[in-house]
Write a protein that holds these residues in place. Structure first.
Motif, PDB file in Angstrom:
ATOM      1  N   PRO A 188     -20.660 -12.536  12.800  1.00  8.91           N
ATOM      2  CA  PRO A 188     -20.254 -13.026  13.635  1.00  8.91           C
ATOM      3  C   PRO A 188     -19.668 -14.201  12.934  1.00  8.91           C
ATOM      4  O   PRO A 188     -19.594 -13.799  11.312  1.00  8.91           O
ATOM      5  CB  PRO A 188     -21.962 -13.403  13.793  1.00  8.91           C
ATOM      6  CG  PRO A 188     -23.151 -13.638  13.083  1.00  8.91           C
ATOM      7  CD  PRO A 188     -22.159 -12.342  12.570  1.00  8.91           C
ATOM      8  N   ALA A 189     -18.793 -15.206  13.132  1.00 11.73           N
ATOM      9  CA  ALA A 189     -18.858 -16.233  12.300  1.00 11.73           C
ATOM     10  C   ALA A 189     -19.430 -16.483  11.713  1.00 11.73           C
ATOM     11  O   ALA A 189     -19.997 -17.103  11.847  1.00 11.73           O
ATOM     12  CB  ALA A 189     -17.871 -17.127  13.870  1.00 11.73           C
ATOM     13  N   GLU A 205     -15.074 -20.221   2.313  1.00  8.45           N
ATOM     14  CA  GLU A 205     -14.046 -19.847   2.319  1.00  8.45           C
ATOM     15  C   GLU A 205     -13.783 -19.029   3.675  1.00  8.45           C
ATOM     16  O   GLU A 205     -15.353 -18.893   4.253  1.00  8.45           O
ATOM     17  CB  GLU A 205     -12.992 -18.454   1.565  1.00  8.45           C
ATOM     18  CG  GLU A 205     -13.147 -19.183   0.253  1.00  8.45           C
ATOM     19  CD  GLU A 205     -12.853 -17.379  -0.855  1.00  8.45           C
ATOM     20  OE1 GLU A 205     -12.397 -17.831  -1.807  1.00  8.45           O
ATOM     21  OE2 GLU A 205     -13.309 -16.728  -0.993  1.00  8.45           O
ATOM     22  N   PRO A 206     -12.780 -18.199   4.764  1.00  9.04           N
ATOM     23  CA  PRO A 206     -13.147 -18.261   5.510  1.00  9.04           C
ATOM     24  C   PRO A 206     -13.807 -16.617   5.610  1.00  9.04           C
ATOM     25  O   PRO A 206     -12.737 -16.077   4.851  1.00  9.04           O
ATOM     26  CB  PRO A 206     -11.495 -18.411   6.894  1.00  9.04           C
ATOM     27  CG  PRO A 206     -10.817 -19.296   5.761  1.00  9.04           C
ATOM     28  CD  PRO A 206     -11.150 -19.655   4.557  1.00  9.04           C
ATOM     29  N   ASP A 215     -15.681  -3.389  -0.787  1.00 10.49           N
ATOM     30  CA  ASP A 215     -14.428  -4.900  -0.603  1.00 10.49           C
ATOM     31  C   ASP A 215     -15.631  -6.310  -1.435  1.00 10.49           C
ATOM     32  O   ASP A 215     -16.248  -6.474  -1.279  1.00 10.49           O
ATOM     33  CB  ASP A 215     -14.580  -5.260   1.164  1.00 10.49           C
ATOM     34  CG  ASP A 215     -13.630  -6.088   0.724  1.00 10.49           C
ATOM     35  OD1 ASP A 215     -13.206  -7.194  -0.360  1.00 10.49           O
ATOM     36  OD2 ASP A 215     -12.829  -6.874   1.953  1.00 10.49           O
ATOM     37  N   PRO A 216     -14.931  -5.857  -2.542  1.00 12.08           N
ATOM     38  CA  PRO A 216     -14.773  -6.879  -4.026  1.00 12.08           C
ATOM     39  C   PRO A 216     -15.408  -8.306  -2.685  1.00 12.08           C
ATOM     40  O   PRO A 216     -16.236  -9.037  -3.922  1.00 12.08           O
ATOM     41  CB  PRO A 216     -14.474  -7.074  -4.365  1.00 12.08           C
ATOM     42  CG  PRO A 216     -13.016  -6.535  -4.111  1.00 12.08           C
ATOM     43  CD  PRO A 216     -13.256  -5.749  -3.016  1.00 12.08           C
ATOM     44  N   ARG A 217     -15.194  -8.468  -2.147  1.00 10.49           N
ATOM     45  CA  ARG A 217     -15.544 -10.393  -1.810  1.00 10.49           C
ATOM     46  C   ARG A 217     -16.766 -10.326  -1.087  1.00 10.49           C
ATOM     47  O   ARG A 217     -17.212 -10.974  -1.028  1.00 10.49           O
ATOM     48  CB  ARG A 217     -14.430 -10.186  -0.284  1.00 10.49           C
ATOM     49  CG  ARG A 217     -13.054 -10.241  -1.277  1.00 10.49           C
ATOM     50  CD  ARG A 217     -12.050 -11.253   0.033  1.00 10.49           C
ATOM     51  NE  ARG A 217     -12.038  -9.713   1.439  1.00 10.49           N
ATOM     52  CZ  ARG A 217     -11.602  -9.895   2.539  1.00 10.49           C
ATOM     53  NH1 ARG A 217     -10.664 -10.629   2.975  1.00 10.49           N
ATOM     54  NH2 ARG A 217     -11.196  -8.775   3.062  1.00 10.49           N
ATOM     55  N   LEU A 218     -17.543  -8.641  -0.857  1.00  8.79           N
ATOM     56  CA  LEU A 218     -18.988  -9.566  -0.174  1.00  8.79           C
ATOM     57  C   LEU A 218     -20.072  -9.102  -1.570  1.00  8.79           C
ATOM     58  O   LEU A 218     -21.050  -9.324  -1.365  1.00  8.79           O
ATOM     59  CB  LEU A 218     -19.035  -7.524  -0.002  1.00  8.79           C
ATOM     60  CG  LEU A 218     -18.171  -7.398   1.328  1.00  8.79           C
ATOM     61  CD1 LEU A 218     -18.985  -6.250   1.830  1.00  8.79           C
ATOM     62  CD2 LEU A 218     -18.697  -8.214   2.552  1.00  8.79           C
ATOM     63  N   GLN A 219     -19.572  -8.440  -2.554  1.00  8.92           N
ATOM     64  CA  GLN A 219     -20.849  -8.758  -4.233  1.00  8.92           C
ATOM     65  C   GLN A 219     -20.933  -9.981  -4.085  1.00  8.92           C
ATOM     66  O   GLN A 219     -20.008 -10.641  -4.298  1.00  8.92           O
ATOM     67  CB  GLN A 219     -20.311  -7.942  -4.875  1.00  8.92           C
ATOM     68  CG  GLN A 219     -21.139  -8.101  -6.271  1.00  8.92           C
ATOM     69  CD  GLN A 219     -21.522  -7.104  -6.464  1.00  8.92           C
ATOM     70  OE1 GLN A 219     -22.844  -6.559  -4.796  1.00  8.92           O
ATOM     71  NE2 GLN A 219     -23.069  -7.349  -6.516  1.00  8.92           N
ATOM     72  N   HIS A 223     -22.976 -15.191   3.213  1.00 11.16           N
ATOM     73  CA  HIS A 223     -21.747 -15.634   3.981  1.00 11.16           C
ATOM     74  C   HIS A 223     -22.565 -16.859   5.537  1.00 11.16           C
ATOM     75  O   HIS A 223     -23.325 -16.220   6.116  1.00 11.16           O
ATOM     76  CB  HIS A 223     -21.931 -14.143   5.440  1.00 11.16           C
ATOM     77  CG  HIS A 223     -21.461 -13.178   4.713  1.00 11.16           C
ATOM     78  ND1 HIS A 223     -19.759 -13.005   4.280  1.00 11.16           N
ATOM     79  CD2 HIS A 223     -21.925 -12.272   3.571  1.00 11.16           C
ATOM     80  CE1 HIS A 223     -19.804 -11.583   3.289  1.00 11.16           C
ATOM     81  NE2 HIS A 223     -20.670 -11.555   2.979  1.00 11.16           N
ATOM     82  N   VAL A 224     -22.247 -17.422   5.337  1.00 11.49           N
ATOM     83  CA  VAL A 224     -23.097 -18.995   5.433  1.00 11.49           C
ATOM     84  C   VAL A 224     -22.554 -18.855   7.183  1.00 11.49           C
ATOM     85  O   VAL A 224     -21.543 -19.359   8.091  1.00 11.49           O
ATOM     86  CB  VAL A 224     -22.467 -20.058   5.439  1.00 11.49           C
ATOM     87  CG1 VAL A 224     -23.036 -21.450   6.310  1.00 11.49           C
ATOM     88  CG2 VAL A 224     -22.758 -20.388   4.536  1.00 11.49           C
TER      89      VAL A 224
END
Length: 304
Positions: A188-189, A205-206, A215-219, A223-224
């Motif tokens: 979700p958002a 960050e959005p 995806d390295p952005r997950l490591q 996720h607020v």
């Protein structure tokens, strides 16, 4: 274990350990109450949903990568003046507390049990007051449901002053590392954040709605959540939907954390958390329970 419950339990031998078994046939749980209340195996329709290493070191089970460790009273790393493993209370007293708290290192008692559910409880004691001087009962309830598993974390303040906490899960979902690029998580958002080495947080960050699990952005990313919603983990072998009930039945989950250990690790962690690491300092997700009160955080994991 209370005598009234002793005759109701079923055990199964696993890795030379007698584990508590809930369920039957091809749908069951194996748990280790004396080892942090750890959920070791969740078998759904004959398949393991969680990762567990074949050569787990049961002498240091809190360090084993697998199952679902319980994170309480605080999640992640906490700091005082840059020193990890310390936190400061409202009276400026500094306490030592290990990463992810102490629950995964201590023995839980079986407080309730049935054919399809079990509640495991940890109460305050001399072992907990040294680093966390509060009175509490922390209870996890696992309940097998038709399509998956319902899990409740209930925290009761049995003391005379407000209790700070932020608890969470650390689900190790089984996933061969070569399948990460073919696996996705839908959220979700949410905003993405991480923790710096000194305990502070990066700027938000959005977030994206969908990520491949390579995806390295997950490591090691938080996720607020901006609002409640469903988290869907789509793997080659199955889809796992993580949902929470409405606010009348559960406090809101603050974030979902994504993490794995190495490029060749055959698991991927998706972790509902009530707060962010070091929230006792920066306050993002820090929760307080009034004396004599309690609250619960519920999530349901549905297998498709």
């Amino acid at each position: 274990m209370p005598d009234t419950l002793a005759t109701m339990t079923t055990t199964q031998r696993f890795q030379d350990q007698d584990l508590l078994k809930i369920g039957q046939n091809d749908d069951y749980l194996l748990l280790a109450p004396e080892h942090g209340g750890r959920l070791v195996r969740w078998v759904h329709r004959g398949e393991d949903i969680l990762y567990w290493p074949a050569s787990a070191d049961w002498s240091r089970l809190s360090k084993v990568r697998g199952g679902n460790p319980l994170l309480f009273p605080f999640i992640g790393r906490h700091f005082v003046d840059g020193e990890v493993g310390k936190w400061q209370d409202e009276e400026s007293v500094v306490h030592a507390l290990p990463q992810h708290g102490f629950a995964r290192d201590l023995s839980f008692l079986i407080s309730d049990i049935s054919d399809d559910a079990v509640s495991l409880s940890l109460a305050s004691s001399d072992a907990t007051r040294a680093g966390y001087p509060f009175e509490f009962v922390f209870t996890v309830t696992y309940r097998l449901v038709a399509a998956g598993l319902e899990v409740t974390l209930r925290t009761a303040n049995t003391g005379t002053r407000p209790l700070p906490y932020y608890a969470g899960h650390h689900f190790y979902f089984a996933l061969p590392h070569g399948d990460r690029s073919r696996s996705h998580i839908t959220l979700p958002a949410a905003s993405r954040m991480r923790q710096r080495q000194d305990g502070s947080l990066t700027d938000a960050e959005p977030g994206e709605a969908d990520y491949a699990l390579d995806d390295p952005r997950l490591q090691d990313t938080f996720h607020v959540l901006k609002a409640p919603g469903e988290v869907t983990v789509t793997l080659p072998a199955r889809t796992i939907e993580i949902t929470a009930p409405d606010a009348a039945h559960s406090v809101p989950w603050y974030a979902v954390t994504t993490w794995t250990e190495r490029e060749d690790s055959d698991f991927y962690c998706v972790e509902p958390w009530l707060g962010l690491p070091n929230a006792v300092d920066h306050r993002q997700g820090l929760r307080w329970i009034a004396a004599g009160s309690e609250e619960s955080a519920v999530c349901t994991l549905t297998i498709r």
